[in-house]
Design a protein around this motif. Structure first.
Motif, PDB file in Angstrom:
ATOM      1  N   GLY A 155       8.860   1.760 -13.760  1.00  0.00           N
ATOM      2  CA  GLY A 155       9.461   2.816 -12.951  1.00  0.00           C
ATOM      3  C   GLY A 155       9.279   2.597 -11.459  1.00  0.00           C
ATOM      4  O   GLY A 155       9.266   3.552 -10.673  1.00  0.00           O
ATOM      5  N   ILE A 156       9.149   1.340 -11.062  1.00  0.00           N
ATOM      6  CA  ILE A 156       8.932   0.995  -9.653  1.00  0.00           C
ATOM      7  C   ILE A 156      10.266   0.679  -8.978  1.00  0.00           C
ATOM      8  O   ILE A 156      11.103  -0.046  -9.522  1.00  0.00           O
ATOM      9  CB  ILE A 156       8.000  -0.237  -9.529  1.00  0.00           C
ATOM     10  CG1 ILE A 156       6.637   0.048 -10.163  1.00  0.00           C
ATOM     11  CG2 ILE A 156       7.865  -0.672  -8.066  1.00  0.00           C
ATOM     12  CD1 ILE A 156       5.809   1.078  -9.462  1.00  0.00           C
ATOM     13  N   GLU A 157      10.441   1.182  -7.761  1.00  0.00           N
ATOM     14  CA  GLU A 157      11.622   0.879  -6.950  1.00  0.00           C
ATOM     15  C   GLU A 157      11.212   0.008  -5.760  1.00  0.00           C
ATOM     16  O   GLU A 157      10.328   0.378  -4.984  1.00  0.00           O
ATOM     17  CB  GLU A 157      12.257   2.174  -6.438  1.00  0.00           C
ATOM     18  CG  GLU A 157      13.487   1.948  -5.573  1.00  0.00           C
ATOM     19  CD  GLU A 157      14.030   3.226  -4.948  1.00  0.00           C
ATOM     20  OE1 GLU A 157      15.016   3.124  -4.183  1.00  0.00           O
ATOM     21  OE2 GLU A 157      13.461   4.315  -5.214  1.00  0.00           O
TER      22      GLU A 157
ATOM     23  N   VAL B 276       3.642   2.060  -0.920  1.00  0.00           N
ATOM     24  CA  VAL B 276       2.654   1.000  -1.098  1.00  0.00           C
ATOM     25  C   VAL B 276       3.245  -0.307  -0.584  1.00  0.00           C
ATOM     26  O   VAL B 276       4.442  -0.556  -0.720  1.00  0.00           O
ATOM     27  CB  VAL B 276       2.288   0.815  -2.593  1.00  0.00           C
ATOM     28  CG1 VAL B 276       1.295  -0.334  -2.765  1.00  0.00           C
ATOM     29  CG2 VAL B 276       1.712   2.083  -3.178  1.00  0.00           C
ATOM     30  N   LEU B 277       2.374  -1.140   0.015  1.00  0.00           N
ATOM     31  CA  LEU B 277       2.769  -2.481   0.432  1.00  0.00           C
ATOM     32  C   LEU B 277       2.029  -3.497  -0.433  1.00  0.00           C
ATOM     33  O   LEU B 277       0.807  -3.448  -0.543  1.00  0.00           O
ATOM     34  CB  LEU B 277       2.418  -2.711   1.905  1.00  0.00           C
ATOM     35  CG  LEU B 277       2.515  -4.157   2.421  1.00  0.00           C
ATOM     36  CD1 LEU B 277       3.936  -4.691   2.319  1.00  0.00           C
ATOM     37  CD2 LEU B 277       2.004  -4.246   3.861  1.00  0.00           C
ATOM     38  N   ILE B 278       2.792  -4.405  -1.052  1.00  0.00           N
ATOM     39  CA  ILE B 278       2.186  -5.482  -1.842  1.00  0.00           C
ATOM     40  C   ILE B 278       2.448  -6.805  -1.133  1.00  0.00           C
ATOM     41  O   ILE B 278       3.597  -7.162  -0.868  1.00  0.00           O
ATOM     42  CB  ILE B 278       2.753  -5.544  -3.275  1.00  0.00           C
ATOM     43  CG1 ILE B 278       2.485  -4.235  -4.014  1.00  0.00           C
ATOM     44  CG2 ILE B 278       2.142  -6.724  -4.037  1.00  0.00           C
ATOM     45  CD1 ILE B 278       3.094  -4.176  -5.409  1.00  0.00           C
TER      46      ILE B 278
ATOM     47  N   GLU C 228      -0.211   4.919 -12.612  1.00  0.00           N
ATOM     48  CA  GLU C 228      -1.226   5.961 -12.783  1.00  0.00           C
ATOM     49  C   GLU C 228      -1.338   6.843 -11.549  1.00  0.00           C
ATOM     50  O   GLU C 228      -1.576   8.048 -11.650  1.00  0.00           O
ATOM     51  CB  GLU C 228      -2.584   5.332 -13.087  1.00  0.00           C
ATOM     52  CG  GLU C 228      -2.736   4.817 -14.500  1.00  0.00           C
ATOM     53  CD  GLU C 228      -4.155   4.380 -14.800  1.00  0.00           C
ATOM     54  OE1 GLU C 228      -5.060   4.699 -13.997  1.00  0.00           O
ATOM     55  OE2 GLU C 228      -4.370   3.711 -15.824  1.00  0.00           O
ATOM     56  N   LYS C 229      -1.173   6.228 -10.372  1.00  0.00           N
ATOM     57  CA  LYS C 229      -1.282   6.959  -9.110  1.00  0.00           C
ATOM     58  C   LYS C 229      -0.005   7.705  -8.745  1.00  0.00           C
ATOM     59  O   LYS C 229       0.004   8.497  -7.800  1.00  0.00           O
ATOM     60  CB  LYS C 229      -1.634   5.991  -7.979  1.00  0.00           C
ATOM     61  CG  LYS C 229      -3.024   5.365  -8.096  1.00  0.00           C
ATOM     62  CD  LYS C 229      -4.111   6.403  -7.883  1.00  0.00           C
ATOM     63  CE  LYS C 229      -5.495   5.790  -7.899  1.00  0.00           C
ATOM     64  NZ  LYS C 229      -6.559   6.806  -7.706  1.00  0.00           N
ATOM     65  N   GLY C 230       1.069   7.400  -9.442  1.00  0.00           N
ATOM     66  CA  GLY C 230       2.338   8.059  -9.133  1.00  0.00           C
ATOM     67  C   GLY C 230       3.065   7.444  -7.947  1.00  0.00           C
ATOM     68  O   GLY C 230       3.966   8.071  -7.371  1.00  0.00           O
ATOM     69  N   TRP C 231       2.704   6.227  -7.572  1.00  0.00           N
ATOM     70  CA  TRP C 231       3.374   5.531  -6.469  1.00  0.00           C
ATOM     71  C   TRP C 231       4.522   4.700  -7.038  1.00  0.00           C
ATOM     72  O   TRP C 231       4.306   3.757  -7.806  1.00  0.00           O
ATOM     73  CB  TRP C 231       2.395   4.622  -5.727  1.00  0.00           C
ATOM     74  CG  TRP C 231       1.279   5.361  -5.056  1.00  0.00           C
ATOM     75  CD1 TRP C 231       1.315   6.627  -4.550  1.00  0.00           C
ATOM     76  CD2 TRP C 231      -0.056   4.886  -4.831  1.00  0.00           C
ATOM     77  NE1 TRP C 231       0.099   6.974  -4.009  1.00  0.00           N
ATOM     78  CE2 TRP C 231      -0.765   5.928  -4.165  1.00  0.00           C
ATOM     79  CE3 TRP C 231      -0.730   3.700  -5.109  1.00  0.00           C
ATOM     80  CZ2 TRP C 231      -2.095   5.806  -3.785  1.00  0.00           C
ATOM     81  CZ3 TRP C 231      -2.054   3.576  -4.736  1.00  0.00           C
ATOM     82  CH2 TRP C 231      -2.735   4.609  -4.077  1.00  0.00           C
TER      83      TRP C 231
END
Length: 394
Positions: free
Chosen positions: A200-202, A230-232, A169-172
């Motif tokens: 769609g996450i890299e 972003v850091l998870i 949603e945030k486009g990250w």
């Protein structure tokens, strides 16, 4: 003579009930209690989670007994301390089943100890509702059957989906991963990598640390130099706060996401100012006052909070956190099943598996033979630490 014997037995039974009443007990308590084994990390690195979990188990059993027990029989908890050690956890499970003759088991606290006992509890055919975060205990396949094993915390995969949905949603799209090397951390890493393409996450960086490590600066320096948006971080306990401190010390500006095991006042206490801005998926328990009145969980959660804070006054020593409701939900589902079918283990296992629409602290549970957790992403919310408190952001 036979009639006299029957009369004598009736008088004896009546006398027993009268004694029970005089002692302040319900006549139902003249019946044999139903024993439930409850084993948690009461000592060791996760004792800050395990000890309040035990207190909640005692609280909910007290509530059930005050309301008449299970078909007139009281519940009795038989407590065990796993000490956070897999070998000890297995020993405790065997003692509860073989010596104490419990009807079912609740616990343990961590994924590693859960996996250490699962093969035994499956073979012993004893209903076991775990309060562990990781998926392996009910994943099947290479992790072994889970016919008799259930769990109340959300699946790791559900928490990952909640995070990734928010990022989308945030486009990250570019994400760095930092995870603990224990069972819980590896489980998180597996799902973070597996589900990334779907959203769609890299994954642009991947680093690891030991749960007892005191500094993660080296790993974070590598991440900072990369393109991550972003850091998870995937861990439970104090290690998450240490990561937050290191992130602040390095003046990293990308958002820090913690996992669903970190919404806990202890995190804010340990991380201090470094906790500000941290995002994470959480049960609704942490933001009960921010829920709309139409949420079916709100009244249940408010009752829990009232008992925990006002009646039993546990909150002063162990402030409510996202883990607090897991034992409540486990014992409530077990109690609901017992009311339907009694204590026969086969019937009990089947009844737990057929739980539908149970409104709990951690979500609305709908179990199936394939899903021994029964919670979806709608059971979680995204929260953020703002001014030292929890803010509902999604």
């Amino acid at each position: 003579m036979k009639e006299r014997g029957s009369a004598r037995k009736a008088l004896t039974a009546a006398a027993a009930v009268l004694v029970a009443i005089c002692l302040g007990f319900s006549p139902a308590w003249a019946m044999e209690p139903i024993k439930i084994g409850a084993f948690f990390d009461l000592s060791g690195p996760a004792s800050s989670i395990g000890t309040p979990t035990k207190l909640v188990a005692e609280m909910v059993v007290d509530k059930i007994n005050k309301e008449g027990g299970i078909n007139g029989r009281p519940l009795e908890l038989v407590i065990g301390d796993t000490e956070g050690d897999p070998t000890k956890a297995l020993m405790v499970a065997k003692r509860l089943v073989e010596k104490d003759q419990v009807t079912a088991l609740i616990g343990p606290t961590r994924t590693g100890t859960g996996m250490a006992v699962k093969a035994y509890t499956e073979k012993a055919k004893i209903p076991t509702i775990m309060t562990v975060g990781g998926d392996p205990v009910i994943a099947g396949g290479k992790f072994g059957p889970f016919t008799w094993t259930f769990k109340t915390p959300q699946r790791t995969s559900v928490a990952v989906r909640k995070i990734y949905g928010y990022l989308k949603e945030k486009g990250w799209t570019k994400v760095a991963l930092l995870h603990a090397t224990d069972g819980f951390g590896r489980d998180g890493l597996g799902w973070l990598k597996r589900l990334a393409p779907e959203y769609g996450i890299e994954i642009v960086a991947e680093e690891a640390f030991g749960v007892s490590d005191t500094d993660m600066t080296a790993q974070l320096v590598k991440i900072k130099s990369g393109p991550a948006q972003v850091l998870i971080c995937w861990t439970i306990g104090p290690a998450g706060a240490r990561v937050a401190k290191n992130v602040k010390q390095l003046a990293m500006t990308i958002p820090l996401f913690q996992c669903h095991g970190q919404p806990d006042p202890k995190y804010v206490e340990l991380a201090g100012e470094a906790a500000e801005g941290s995002l994470m998926p959480s049960t609704k328990l942490m933001v009960a006052d921010q829920l709309p009145d139409t949420d079916p969980q709100k009244a249940v959660i408010q009752e829990f909070i009232h008992l925990y804070r006002d009646v039993y006054q546990y909150d002063s020593q162990y402030p409510i956190n996202t883990h607090s409701g897991y034992a409540w939900d486990a014992i409530m589902m077990l109690a609901n099943a017992m009311r339907q079918v009694g204590t026969d283990r086969d019937a009990l296992r089947s009844a737990i598996e057929q739980t539908r629409g149970y409104v709990g602290i951690s979500g609305i549970y709908n179990l199936t033979p394939e899903d021994h957790n029964g919670l979806g992403t709608d059971s979680l919310v995204i929260v953020q630490v703002v001014n030292g408190s929890w803010k509902l952001v999604q």
